[in-house]
Design an enzyme around this catalytic site. Structure first.
Site, PDB file in Angstrom:
ATOM      1  CG  ASP A  42      -1.959  -9.512 -12.425  1.00 31.86           C
ATOM      2  OD1 ASP A  42      -1.871  -8.282 -12.449  1.00 31.86           O
ATOM      3  OD2 ASP A  42      -2.777 -10.123 -11.730  1.00 31.86           O
ATOM      4  CD  GLN A  58      -5.443 -11.674 -15.748  1.00 28.87           C
ATOM      5  OE1 GLN A  58      -6.469 -11.132 -15.363  1.00 28.87           O
ATOM      6  NE2 GLN A  58      -5.437 -12.906 -16.235  1.00 28.87           N
ATOM      7  CB  SER A 102      -3.824 -13.683 -12.026  1.00 25.35           C
ATOM      8  OG  SER A 102      -3.518 -12.499 -12.706  1.00 25.35           O
TER       9      SER A 102
HETATM   10  C1  FRU Z   1      -3.962  -8.158  -9.796  1.00 26.22           C
HETATM   11  C2  FRU Z   1      -5.345  -8.582 -10.226  1.00 26.22           C
HETATM   12  C3  FRU Z   1      -5.574 -10.018  -9.828  1.00 26.22           C
HETATM   13  C4  FRU Z   1      -6.631 -10.452 -10.796  1.00 26.22           C
HETATM   14  C5  FRU Z   1      -6.247  -9.708 -12.044  1.00 26.22           C
HETATM   15  C6  FRU Z   1      -7.404  -9.296 -12.905  1.00 26.22           C
HETATM   16  O1  FRU Z   1      -3.411  -7.154 -10.572  1.00 26.22           O
HETATM   17  O2  FRU Z   1      -6.316  -7.721  -9.663  1.00 26.22           O
HETATM   18  O3  FRU Z   1      -5.931 -10.195  -8.481  1.00 26.22           O
HETATM   19  O4  FRU Z   1      -6.623 -11.835 -10.982  1.00 26.22           O
HETATM   20  O5  FRU Z   1      -5.523  -8.574 -11.641  1.00 26.22           O
HETATM   21  O6  FRU Z   1      -6.969  -8.805 -14.131  1.00 26.22           O
END
Ligand code: FRU
Length: 497
Positions: A42, A58, A102
């Site tokens: 993300d 991420q 995130s």
């Molecule tokens: C969405 C997600 C978010 C989380 C992140 C973890 O793609 O699952 O909800 O914060 O990725 O990497």
């Protein structure tokens, strides 16, 4: 989910410099952001701060798989040329040792930048539960210090009946009347997503302020990565639901994106319209900002949990790309998207054909390349008697190709990357139902080395797909069943031929 080792930001910063520095530029897209090294999902903390755009992501620097979430960091003046900054967050505190998930960013009144993210901790050993909490870090645009009172929202701060294991992805903004607000994804025990609002005077002391919207069973289960913003007189909720069921052509199954358009009266969101945000294969978890000149711009993860192991990723030192930033607006009650206007500055050589008659196979001199922008208008050569099928083949050589096909009678537009070089049997095709205009359609195609984004009928719908085809597959050709008239304008982008 794996791993609970000791992580250090300093180590990650040294590691990514070395590993990222070894990645040749030609193995990356030209203007879509990829992780400095390793894995990206993300977009996080998308913001304009001290004269430039910041985008965090991420990030697992150590491998091309999801694990040990850090926040990677890049900055840009035009949202198309990105400069990497050192990783901003590592999962190095007891409350986020399972990952810095995130979140978002905002400028504080004292000029510092505030990051709010989901800190995940695991309790009960390897088979234990992951508790998700909201945490803060304050910095100067490069170095960030985690707040000593983290987490600022713990599992005790959510209403009764919600799961402490799914409470994540805070998106903050400044309230026009002063103070701050954020929306966070959560889940009822029956698995349905809920979006919670929290308020703060200072950005540090957050209090529960109510429910913005709830999943009434229509859109998947858990709702991830919410965003909430005004646009053209309406209020919009963006959310990425997990475990969706398809509804005709509107929502494909798996992990999807939903845009709810309506009005929020301070207590209740009254929905007027819903639609998918992207109708292609690779798009998820978008985040928006307002640019200094007032545009609402969105960027998404140009990948999806259902499709992330698609093509030859094994050989790549990076995995994951961000979409092109897109300007958003409303027209006839629907969400429209356009690639950011900054892209036009980087157009190179122009080749234009008008009224080309397509009837069978055709190639056009100069229409080729992998880093290009194309404006294509199709119409039936016999007005009132549409052709049966149009296909544009791209990223093509003797071995590989991907197809964009249009069937006017069915009003289908399809992306097919089955022959793009993938050795995996993941999803390679997706169809989108487009407006029926008697065989007329306008396609604005933005291609970078490893992706295609198709803006349909001036942005009424968008289809996005990654293609990891070898860069020397540069051919573009056309094939029709029936007689089609085509206008096409092609630009090279960023001096790439
Ligand atoms: C969405 C997600 C978010 C989380 C992140 C973890 O793609 O699952 O909800 O914060 O990725 O990497």
């Amino acid at each position: 989910m794996k791993k609970t080792v000791e992580h250090s930001l300093l180590f990650a910063r040294v590691y990514e410099q070395v590993a990222g520095g070894d990645i040749p530029r030609e193995s990356r897209p030209v203007f879509h952001l990829t992780p400095l090294t390793g894995w990206m999902n993300d977009p996080n903390g998308f913001s304009y701060y001290h004269g430039q755009y910041h985008l965090f992501y991420q990030y697992n620097p150590y491998d091309t798989e999801w694990d040990a979430m850090h926040w990677g960091h890049a900055v840009s003046h035009d949202l198309l040329h990105w400069t990497y900054l050192p990783a901003a967050l590592a999962p190095d505190a007891p409350y986020d040792s399972f990952g810095c998930f995130s979140g978002s960013a905002m400028e504080l009144p004292n000029g510092k930048q505030l990051l709010m993210y989901t800190g995940v901790r695991q309790e009960g050993g390897d088979k234990g539960y992951e508790y998700q909490t909201q945490c803060l870090a304050v910095g100067d645009g490069k170095d960030y210090t985690k707040y000593e009172k983290n987490p600022v929202l713990d599992t005790g701060d959510i209403p009764e009946g919600l799961s402490p294991y799914d409470f994540r992805d805070p998106k903050m903004w400044r309230k026009p009347e002063g103070g701050f607000r954020c929306v966070v994804g959560a889940r009822r025990k029956d698995k349905r997503g809920v979006l919670l609002l929290f308020d703060s005077e200072t950005g540090f002391d957050w209090k529960y302020a109510g429910i913005l919207a709830e999943n009434d069973g229509r859109f998947g289960l858990m709702w991830e990565c919410p965003d909430f913003f005004p646009l053209d007189g309406k209020d919009l909720i963006f959310v990425s639901p997990q475990d969706m069921l398809p509804e005709g052509f509107e929502y494909h199954n798996g992990n999807g994106t939903v845009c709810l358009i309506g009005k929020f009266d301070g207590k209740q969101f009254i929905e007027e319209h819903n639609q998918a945000i992207d109708y292609g294969i690779d798009f998820y978890a978008p985040q928006t900002i307002q640019t200094p000149d007032g545009r609402r711009v969105m960027i998404g993860w140009m990948q999806n949990w259902d499709t992330c192991k698609t093509t030859g990723y094994e050989e790549r030192p990076w995995i994951g790309q961000m979409s092109i930033p897109r300007e958003l607006f409303l027209k006839n009650g629907r969400l429209y998207q356009q690639p950011i206007r900054e892209l036009a500055q980087y157009r190179g050589r122009k080749i234009e054909y008008k009224d080309v008659l397509l009837d069978g196979k055709k190639e056009l001199k100069g229409i080729e390349g992998r880093v290009v922008e194309m404006d294509i208008t199709l119409r039936p050569a016999d007005a009132g008697n549409p052709f049966r099928k149009f296909t544009m083949r791209f990223a093509q050589n003797e071995k590989y190709h991907s197809d964009l096909s249009f069937w006017p009678y069915e009003s289908w537009l399809q992306i097919d990357r089955k022959f793009s070089g993938s050795r995996r049997a993941y999803i390679h095709q997706r169809r989108c139902l487009v407006a029926d205009r008697q065989g007329e359609i306008h396609l604005h195609v933005v291609m970078d080395r490893f992706s295609v984004e198709v803006f349909i009928n001036d942005g009424e719908q968008v289809m996005t797909a990654t293609i990891l085809t070898d860069s020397d597959a540069r051919g573009i050709s056309f094939e029709t069943d029936g007689k089609v008239l085509m206008d096409i304008t092609k630009y090279t982008l960023f001096d790439e031929e």
